[in-house]
Design a protein around this motif. Structure first.
Motif, PDB file in Angstrom:
ATOM      1  N   ILE A  95       0.849  -1.197   0.000  1.00  0.00           N
ATOM      2  CA  ILE A  95       0.000   0.000   0.000  1.00  0.00           C
ATOM      3  C   ILE A  95       0.881   1.242   0.000  1.00  0.00           C
ATOM      4  O   ILE A  95       1.802   1.375   0.814  1.00  0.00           O
ATOM      5  CB  ILE A  95      -0.918   0.011   1.247  1.00  0.00           C
ATOM      6  N   SER A  96       0.601   2.167  -0.917  1.00  0.00           N
ATOM      7  CA  SER A  96       1.402   3.402  -1.010  1.00  0.00           C
ATOM      8  C   SER A  96       0.840   4.526  -0.139  1.00  0.00           C
ATOM      9  O   SER A  96       1.587   5.371   0.350  1.00  0.00           O
ATOM     10  CB  SER A  96       1.474   3.879  -2.459  1.00  0.00           C
ATOM     11  N   SER A  97      -0.459   4.529   0.068  1.00  0.00           N
ATOM     12  CA  SER A  97      -1.102   5.610   0.833  1.00  0.00           C
ATOM     13  C   SER A  97      -0.868   5.434   2.331  1.00  0.00           C
ATOM     14  O   SER A  97      -1.204   4.391   2.907  1.00  0.00           O
ATOM     15  CB  SER A  97      -2.605   5.640   0.554  1.00  0.00           C
ATOM     16  N   ARG A  98      -0.289   6.453   2.964  1.00  0.00           N
ATOM     17  CA  ARG A  98      -0.069   6.419   4.409  1.00  0.00           C
ATOM     18  C   ARG A  98      -1.397   6.297   5.146  1.00  0.00           C
ATOM     19  O   ARG A  98      -1.514   5.542   6.126  1.00  0.00           O
ATOM     20  CB  ARG A  98       0.662   7.687   4.837  1.00  0.00           C
ATOM     21  N   GLN A  99      -2.403   7.030   4.715  1.00  0.00           N
ATOM     22  CA  GLN A  99      -3.694   7.014   5.378  1.00  0.00           C
ATOM     23  C   GLN A  99      -4.352   5.640   5.268  1.00  0.00           C
ATOM     24  O   GLN A  99      -4.994   5.165   6.216  1.00  0.00           O
ATOM     25  CB  GLN A  99      -4.619   8.086   4.784  1.00  0.00           C
ATOM     26  N   GLU A 100      -4.171   4.982   4.130  1.00  0.00           N
ATOM     27  CA  GLU A 100      -4.747   3.651   3.958  1.00  0.00           C
ATOM     28  C   GLU A 100      -4.035   2.634   4.850  1.00  0.00           C
ATOM     29  O   GLU A 100      -4.658   1.715   5.387  1.00  0.00           O
ATOM     30  CB  GLU A 100      -4.656   3.228   2.491  1.00  0.00           C
ATOM     31  N   GLY A 140       0.461  14.004  10.999  1.00  0.00           N
ATOM     32  CA  GLY A 140       0.797  13.972   9.585  1.00  0.00           C
ATOM     33  C   GLY A 140       1.275  15.331   9.136  1.00  0.00           C
ATOM     34  O   GLY A 140       1.152  16.325   9.871  1.00  0.00           O
ATOM     35  N   GLU A 141       1.797  15.406   7.937  1.00  0.00           N
ATOM     36  CA  GLU A 141       2.282  16.685   7.436  1.00  0.00           C
ATOM     37  C   GLU A 141       1.153  17.681   7.248  1.00  0.00           C
ATOM     38  O   GLU A 141       1.310  18.875   7.519  1.00  0.00           O
ATOM     39  CB  GLU A 141       3.004  16.476   6.101  1.00  0.00           C
ATOM     40  N   LYS A 142       0.000  17.207   6.806  1.00  0.00           N
ATOM     41  CA  LYS A 142      -1.117  18.112   6.537  1.00  0.00           C
ATOM     42  C   LYS A 142      -2.232  17.991   7.564  1.00  0.00           C
ATOM     43  O   LYS A 142      -2.947  18.950   7.818  1.00  0.00           O
ATOM     44  CB  LYS A 142      -1.669  17.854   5.133  1.00  0.00           C
ATOM     45  N   ASP A 143      -2.418  16.813   8.117  1.00  0.00           N
ATOM     46  CA  ASP A 143      -3.491  16.635   9.093  1.00  0.00           C
ATOM     47  C   ASP A 143      -3.093  15.562  10.098  1.00  0.00           C
ATOM     48  O   ASP A 143      -2.043  14.934   9.983  1.00  0.00           O
ATOM     49  CB  ASP A 143      -4.815  16.283   8.408  1.00  0.00           C
TER      50      ASP A 143
END
Length: 637
Positions: free
Chosen positions: A285-290, A381-384
């Motif tokens: 999985i590439s998405s950190r949130q996922e 996270g960087e943004k949230d």
């Protein structure tokens, strides 16, 4: 986290100076001033004692209080309940019961004291116990007296002084004395205590005393701020303290957070099989949130919440390997385990201490102390930031409910522990969007089909019911909220939707009898079928508390009603539009042919409003109350 003094079972969180009972004290009810009986259900006649700090591993408490119960509403104040465990010892308890004239009726016998496990249904292992007693007397008014002596072998918590435990309690005399070594720094923070404490020094000890007399009960007020902001309160806390073999400081939030970090350091090591499972789940999985979502789902599906409180276990977590092996843990253990799962996936996270509970949105931020009872996880996270409630098997990743939303919390970090704030869910998150299609016949019966989307904090209670109650129990609660006199529910179904902010779709089919009133050739009809809000507030020119509205929300109702043939409108409610500091309200009715349309929109604001705004709140709610129940009249052509 273990609550201060296990306050879930502590009916009297009082700090009082030592009193040696001599003879039979007399506390006739006739001696209570009339000024203290007003609005009161219970009067604290005497509340004295001492807190004696000998060193970091030896603190003594003596609590002595006399309470007169005026009526059944105040009866809980006559109960005794104190918790104990390996860190806290109850050394002695005495008590007495008096009638209205102050005559001694009974003295407490040690055999009358119940000694029970203080373990709830969600606990597996705990050394916490409680000693409970009550006289089971109900000839009002009456008076009870208790004295209890305790010893703590830790100084991590000093009980706060709450002069009034609730607004219905009047106080004749309350006194707190703390004695501690002269070279030790005792910290305290006063709320609504207008006098200065008396401080003396003698033989290497300092003594500090607070005292209040003749404090009347308060009137009930809706939407009040927290009790400590309405009645005199002294918060107390140590500087240096010791727990088991661990030493810490509490002078700053950073100090306290560092202690919690050190107490739990090294307990996030996963067993090899769980490390392998983490990589199996997220390496592609590439998405950190996922990745966060997938690992949180793994936690929820394979672990459950069970409280474990052994020794300093109320503060120190069970290690990640234990959680992996057993499949359960308390809030600390599960948060620590989730932190370990994320760490293995290369994602940093932090455990966070929180004062959990609906409405518990504030604490004295300028006074570092042990004010927390729960732990959650923060994934910066960087943004949230993603927040995780690790004790829940049902909440979606990233969502905190009313249990922990919108409040200051202590982020625990190796270098930078600090107070931060949990998410505030605004009006756009907390919505109730309802569409109703109904048909009314000439006898006034109604056939209703409703679809409602609840989101954010508006879906919390329904979410809890869906996951904890049977369909029958859910329907029982639903029926209590329907403003229909006679009806049958033919369909009820809820679906949890896959949305960023959690939401639930509710479908409801109802057949109602005599919904509309038929009189001769006229039909009287309330077009607002299912969402009659509004609260009748009583005017109060003497309101003291500021007004606290916990969260913002939006309600939108779109109602279409097919009317019986042969009727035309004789009178329609006028459109209503109101804008106030607390929000806005709009409602309008129109009829085209035999189709009635009703649109209602309410927006409620959150915040703290001054007590002087209360008349405007009364007016705003009264307008909604009337408009929601407005009727239209149809007449037969």
């Amino acid at each position: 986290m273990r609550k201060q003094l296990s306050i879930a079972i502590l009916f009297f969180l009082v700090a009082v100076s030592q009193v040696v009972l001599a003879g039979d004290p007399v506390y006739p009810v006739s001696a209570i001033p009339d000024s203290l009986r007003a609005n009161a259900h219970v009067v604290r006649r005497l509340d004295e004692g001492t807190v004696k700090i000998n060193d970091l591993t030896d603190t003594r408490f003596v609590f002595h209080w006399v309470v007169t119960v005026l009526d059944e509403t105040g009866a809980d104040a006559a109960k005794l309940g104190f918790g104990y465990d390996k860190l806290r010892e109850i050394r002695s308890i005495s008590g007495a019961l008096y009638d209205a004239d102050g005559k001694l009726l009974k003295r407490l016998k040690q055999s009358d004291i119940r000694d029970i496990s203080a373990v709830g249904d969600g606990s597996l292992m705990s050394d916490s116990r409680a000693k409970l007693h009550q006289f089971y007397y109900n000839v009002y008014p009456y008076t009870v007296e208790y004295t209890i002596e305790l010893r703590y072998n830790t100084l991590n918590v000093i009980p706060d002084w709450h002069v009034q435990e609730n607004i219905y309690m009047a106080v004749e005399k309350s006194k707190l004395t703390v004695i501690y070594p002269e070279n030790y720094e005792l910290r305290y923070r006063s709320y609504l205590y207008e006098s200065k404490p008396v401080i003396t020094t003698e033989k290497g000890n300092k003594t500090i005393t607070w005292e209040l007399n003749q404090l009347p009960a308060r009137k009930y007020e809706v939407y009040p701020v927290e009790l400590y902001q309405r009645t005199p309160t002294i918060f107390l806390a140590p500087t240096d303290f010791e727990m088991g073999n661990y030493k810490g400081k509490m002078t700053t939030w950073k100090d306290f957070g560092n202690f919690i970090y050190q107490l739990n350091a090294g307990r996030d090591v996963l067993p090899d099989n769980i490390k392998a499972k983490v990589h199996e789940l997220v390496d592609g999985i590439s998405s950190r949130q996922e990745k966060i979502r997938v690992l949180y789902k793994f936690l929820q599906q394979n672990n459950r919440y069970i409280s474990i409180q052994l020794g300093i276990g109320g503060w120190q977590t069970f290690d990640a390997a234990s959680v992996a092996a057993n499949g359960y843990g308390d809030c600390k253990a599960l948060s620590n385990y989730m932190m370990a799962l994320l760490k293995e996936a290369g994602i940093k996270s932090n455990c966070v201490l929180v004062k959990a509970g609906k409405g518990e949105h504030t604490l004295p931020e300028d006074f570092p102390s042990s004010q927390f009872n729960h732990m959650i996880l923060c994934v910066p996270g960087e943004k949230d930031t993603t927040w995780l409630e690790c004790t829940s098997n049902t909440l979606p990743a990233g969502y905190l409910s009313q249990f922990t939303d919108n409040r200051p919390v202590l982020l625990v970090d190796a270098q930078d522990s600090k107070l931060i704030h949990t998410p505030v869910y605004g009006m756009d998150c907390n919505e109730q969007i309802r569409h109703v299609n109904a048909v009314i016949d000439s006898a006034g019966n109604i056939d209703i089909k409703s679809t409602t989307i609840y989101s954010g904090l508006r879906q919390d209670d329904l979410h809890e019911r869906l996951h904890s109650l049977s369909q029958e129990k859910q329907l029982e609660i639903l029926r209590k909220g329907l403003n229909l006199s006679s009806y049958d529910i033919s369909n009820y179904h809820c679906t949890e939707l896959n949305t960023p902010i959690p939401s639930i779709e509710e479908k409801l089919d109802i057949k109602g009898n005599n919904y509309a009133t038929v009189t001769g050739k006229r039909i009287f009809l309330v077009p607002n079928i299912l969402t009659r809000g509004g609260v009748k507030l009583e005017p109060d020119a003497t309101r003291k508390s500021d007004i606290k509205i916990d969260f913002a929300y939006r309600d939108v109702d779109s109602v279409t009603i097919t009317l019986p043939a042969g009727y035309k409108p004789e009178s329609l409610p006028a459109p209503v539009t109101v804008t106030a500091k607390f929000g806005s309200y709009n409602a309008a009715v129109s009829i085209k042919g035999n189709t009635l349309s009703y649109i209602r929109k309410v927006e409620g604001k959150a915040g703290i409003f001054p007590a002087a705004d209360y008349p405007e709140l009364v007016k705003f709610y009264a307008t909604m109350l009337r408009a929601d129940r407005s009727r239209l009249v149809l007449v037969k052509e």
